[in-house]
Design an enzyme around this catalytic site. Structure first.
Site, PDB file in Angstrom:
ATOM      1  CB  CYS A  42      15.329   5.208   6.171  1.00 56.20           C
ATOM      2  SG  CYS A  42      13.596   5.553   6.759  1.00 56.20           S
ATOM      3  CB  ILE A 184      19.631  15.352   0.428  1.00 57.74           C
ATOM      4  CG1 ILE A 184      19.218  13.730   0.820  1.00 57.74           C
ATOM      5  CG2 ILE A 184      20.432  15.874   1.638  1.00 57.74           C
ATOM      6  CD1 ILE A 184      20.307  12.818   0.853  1.00 57.74           C
ATOM      7  CG  LEU A 186      15.262  21.230  -3.007  1.00 56.50           C
ATOM      8  CD1 LEU A 186      14.284  20.591  -4.022  1.00 56.50           C
ATOM      9  CD2 LEU A 186      15.609  22.774  -3.210  1.00 56.50           C
ATOM     10  CD  GLU A 203      20.721  20.788  -9.577  1.00 56.13           C
ATOM     11  OE1 GLU A 203      20.612  19.897  -8.566  1.00 56.13           O
ATOM     12  OE2 GLU A 203      21.139  19.947 -10.795  1.00 56.13           O
ATOM     13  CG  MET A 318      19.425   5.157  -4.629  1.00 61.77           C
ATOM     14  SD  MET A 318      20.877   5.853  -4.325  1.00 61.77           S
ATOM     15  CE  MET A 318      22.001   4.338  -4.981  1.00 61.77           C
ATOM     16  CG  HIS A 444     -16.051  21.000   1.463  1.00 61.84           C
ATOM     17  ND1 HIS A 444     -15.045  21.469   0.619  1.00 61.84           N
ATOM     18  CD2 HIS A 444     -16.720  21.848   2.039  1.00 61.84           C
ATOM     19  CE1 HIS A 444     -15.222  22.691   0.622  1.00 61.84           C
ATOM     20  NE2 HIS A 444     -16.404  23.107   1.838  1.00 61.84           N
TER      21      HIS A 444
HETATM   22  P1  NAI Z   1      19.233  13.536  -5.824  1.00 65.98           P
HETATM   23  O1  NAI Z   1      20.093  12.644  -7.038  1.00 65.98           O
HETATM   24  O2  NAI Z   1      17.907  13.494  -5.540  1.00 65.98           O
HETATM   25  O3  NAI Z   1      19.735  15.002  -6.497  1.00 65.98           O
HETATM   26  C1  NAI Z   1      20.980  15.433  -6.664  1.00 65.98           C
HETATM   27  C2  NAI Z   1      21.104  16.711  -7.411  1.00 65.98           C
HETATM   28  O4  NAI Z   1      22.372  17.206  -7.529  1.00 65.98           O
HETATM   29  C3  NAI Z   1      20.429  16.553  -8.749  1.00 65.98           C
HETATM   30  O5  NAI Z   1      19.658  17.617  -8.996  1.00 65.98           O
HETATM   31  C4  NAI Z   1      21.791  16.645  -9.652  1.00 65.98           C
HETATM   32  O6  NAI Z   1      21.465  17.362 -10.907  1.00 65.98           O
HETATM   33  C5  NAI Z   1      22.761  17.684  -8.777  1.00 65.98           C
HETATM   34  N1  NAI Z   1      24.126  17.458  -8.859  1.00 65.98           N
HETATM   35  C6  NAI Z   1      24.838  16.418  -9.226  1.00 65.98           C
HETATM   36  N2  NAI Z   1      26.042  16.723  -9.308  1.00 65.98           N
HETATM   37  C7  NAI Z   1      26.110  17.940  -9.191  1.00 65.98           C
HETATM   38  C8  NAI Z   1      27.231  19.087  -9.127  1.00 65.98           C
HETATM   39  N3  NAI Z   1      28.494  18.438  -9.311  1.00 65.98           N
HETATM   40  N4  NAI Z   1      27.241  20.244  -8.960  1.00 65.98           N
HETATM   41  C9  NAI Z   1      25.736  20.719  -8.963  1.00 65.98           C
HETATM   42  N5  NAI Z   1      24.609  19.801  -8.787  1.00 65.98           N
HETATM   43  C10 NAI Z   1      25.072  18.736  -8.819  1.00 65.98           C
HETATM   44  O7  NAI Z   1      20.379  13.404  -4.632  1.00 65.98           O
HETATM   45  P2  NAI Z   1      20.036  13.647  -3.164  1.00 65.98           P
HETATM   46  O8  NAI Z   1      19.173  14.814  -2.813  1.00 65.98           O
HETATM   47  O9  NAI Z   1      21.556  13.681  -2.627  1.00 65.98           O
HETATM   48  O10 NAI Z   1      19.498  12.327  -2.400  1.00 65.98           O
HETATM   49  C11 NAI Z   1      20.042  11.134  -2.738  1.00 65.98           C
HETATM   50  C12 NAI Z   1      18.859  10.147  -2.659  1.00 65.98           C
HETATM   51  O11 NAI Z   1      18.377   9.906  -1.453  1.00 65.98           O
HETATM   52  C13 NAI Z   1      18.343  10.259  -3.976  1.00 65.98           C
HETATM   53  O12 NAI Z   1      17.945   9.025  -4.316  1.00 65.98           O
HETATM   54  C14 NAI Z   1      16.861  10.628  -3.117  1.00 65.98           C
HETATM   55  O13 NAI Z   1      15.890  10.337  -3.804  1.00 65.98           O
HETATM   56  C15 NAI Z   1      17.131   9.837  -1.713  1.00 65.98           C
HETATM   57  N6  NAI Z   1      16.385  10.827  -0.709  1.00 65.98           N
HETATM   58  C16 NAI Z   1      15.077  10.790  -0.922  1.00 65.98           C
HETATM   59  C17 NAI Z   1      14.066  11.682   0.062  1.00 65.98           C
HETATM   60  C18 NAI Z   1      12.899  11.733   0.142  1.00 65.98           C
HETATM   61  O14 NAI Z   1      12.085  10.904  -0.378  1.00 65.98           O
HETATM   62  N7  NAI Z   1      12.015  12.825   0.755  1.00 65.98           N
HETATM   63  C19 NAI Z   1      15.013  12.610   1.358  1.00 65.98           C
HETATM   64  C20 NAI Z   1      16.447  12.291   1.034  1.00 65.98           C
HETATM   65  C21 NAI Z   1      17.071  11.586   0.129  1.00 65.98           C
END
Ligand code: NAI
Length: 466
Positions: A42, A184, A186, A203, A318, A444
């Protein structure tokens, strides 16, 4: 060192918060960290550096589009990536110092090295200074997670990159393909798109943002990001990467049709996986589930006596704040107090512009649980502060139980949603109704009034919409 009460392995938001809480409650604590700095993913390569980059690029984007506010020359602005990275590093460094001070001033011993389970009541820490055995009553594993690597396109740090690389690029890539439209993908897609990269997000699901957002929320966010120039290729299954003298390309398929996306950088953000590397889990007989996560009971206890686990290395979202809450609860339990986490009130946020945030049940989840739900929505377009501050994109949605009016969940696409969602978390935590929100006085003009209006809309009594 005399016997410890608690050895925590991993100093991310789960581990270091647990260390502080346990020390506050009178336990003798050591915190073991393999990296030179505290703070885990983090602070060092995740939430914090990405927020710094998002802020820098927001400043740039606002200046570029500031003509109507009297900002002249926005179209001639250039961007210094090295300065942005230096600012990010300064932010991270300041917070590393802060965490170290907080932990050490509480009397927690910080031990650098790779910690592994060394049998009942023992943690072995290996560093370049050799091995040290810590004897302790309890052990808390908070070793976090690492990026998932697609087996057919391994990270090379050059073309195929993870978020660790994506927060540290030396220059703006011309074309960036992001695999995965989660938080991540986005967030980092937004950073590099704002600086001029042509960003395409590939996606496999039909919507962005993952399953924790309702389709209307995901659609509104997608439309906003498309207006900023990000392209989305949804429902596309990634098949590999082609590398040649002419550059690289991501290959994918949709409905059996092959797709190809040329790219200078391919950022793979398809999730993270539990990290138990070096922990000696198998040797110790620590039970893991099919996804490599440590199996725990309701009190964070693993199958090994005296060994607990929290955060990304166990099941659940996570998220840093989920790990923090678990860290506090686990420390309380170890100190003989009733530690508890309300998993129904953990917010999820994507820090784009507009931001996307949600807490509690989505409309679809309420339906799937057989709960009859009422929904109230309010568009930012009708909010005075939003009109005054260029923040009219998006809406707030309140999902309440049709019978009791109890708020089940809140979702929003809005500037400042990461802050606005806190009020929703508090209402859900206290079991409040939509009417409770509607009768709460909000300042407000604020964007937060959209939350109040959405709550009013649950009973079709919104004042500022028809
Ligand atoms: P994520 O699990 O949030 O999203 C991964 C995306 O990749 C999903 O929409 C999934 O359908 C897609 N995907 C999976 N395999 C694929 C493939 N082979 N081809 C195309 N699309 C595929 O994972 P992300 O964004 O990597 O984040 C990892 C973790 O870290 C998550 O649990 C997330 O919540 C956390 N995180 C949280 C943040 C926040 O709270 N703002 C910021 C960054 C990470």
């Amino acid at each position: 060192m005399s016997q410890l009460d608690l050895v925590i392995i991993g100093s991310g938001p789960g581990g270091y918060v647990a260390a502080i809480k346990a020390a506050q409650l009178g336990l003798k604590v050591a915190l073991v960290e393999k990296d030179p700095n505290l703070g885990g993913t983090c602070l060092n390569v995740g939430c914090i550096p990405s927020k710094a980059l998002l802020h820098s690029t927001e400043v740039f984007a606002h200046a570029q589009h500031g003509k109507k506010h009297g900002v002249v020359g926005g179209d001639k602005l250039t961007f210094d990536v090295a300065a942005m990275m230096a600012n990010k590093d300064k932010v991270v460094s300041q917070l590393r110092g802060g965490v170290k001070t907080l932990v050490s001033k509480r009397g927690v011993e910080i031990i650098h090295g790779l910690g592994r389970l060394g049998g009942a009541g023992k943690v072995v820490v290996r560093s370049d200074k050799g091995e040290r055995v810590l004897e302790t009553k309890s052990i808390l594993v908070a070793t976090g997670s690492v990026p998932v690597e697609l087996p057919f396109m391994k990270f090379d740090g050059e073309t195929v990159i993870s978020s660790d690389h994506g927060i540290a690029l030396g220059k703006v890539p011309e074309r960036m393909v992001v695999v995965g439209a989660g938080a991540i993908g986005l967030e980092l897609g937004s950073v590099w798109s704002r600086l001029g990269a042509q960003v395409t997000v590939v996606e496999m699901l039909p919507t962005i943002g993952g399953p924790s957002f309702d389709p209307d929320v995901a659609k509104a966010a997608q439309k906003a990001f498309e207006a900023q120039g990000i392209k989305f290729e949804l429902g596309a299954k990634v098949t590999g990467v082609k590398k040649g003298p002419g550059g690289a390309a991501l290959t994918a398929e949709r409905d059996g049709k092959p797709l190809e996306f040329p790219a200078d950088k391919i950022l793979v953000a398809v999730g993270r996986k539990a990290n138990t590397t070096g922990l000696g889990a198998a040797e110790a007989g620590l039970k893991l589930d099919e996804r490599g996560r440590i199996v725990i009971d309701d009190h964070y206890r693993s199958n090994l006596p005296g060994v607990l686990a929290i955060g990304d290395v166990v099941a659940g979202p996570m998220l840093a704040h989920k790990a923090e809450e678990e860290g506090v609860a686990a420390a309380e339990i170890l100190a003989g107090k009733p530690g508890h986490v309300n998993y129904g009130a953990i917010p999820g946020v994507i820090y784009t512009e507009p931001e996307v945030a949600g807490v509690g049940l989505t409309e679809a989840e309420a339906q799937a649980k057989g709960i009859e739900a009422k929904v109230g929505k309010f568009a930012l377009q009708a909010n005075g502060r939003a009109i005054a501050t260029d923040a009219t994109t998006g809406f707030v949605k309140v999902v309440a139980c049709a019978k009791t009016d109890k708020v089940l969940g809140v979702q929003m696409v809005a500037k400042g949603a990461s802050e606005m969602i806190a009020a929703a978390c508090a209402h859900i935590e206290y079991g409040g109704s939509a009417e409770d929100i509607a009768r709460t006085c909000f300042a407000h003009p604020t964007l937060s009034e959209s939350f109040k209006e959405a709550a009013m809309a649950v009973s079709k009594s919104s004042i500022h919409s028809l």
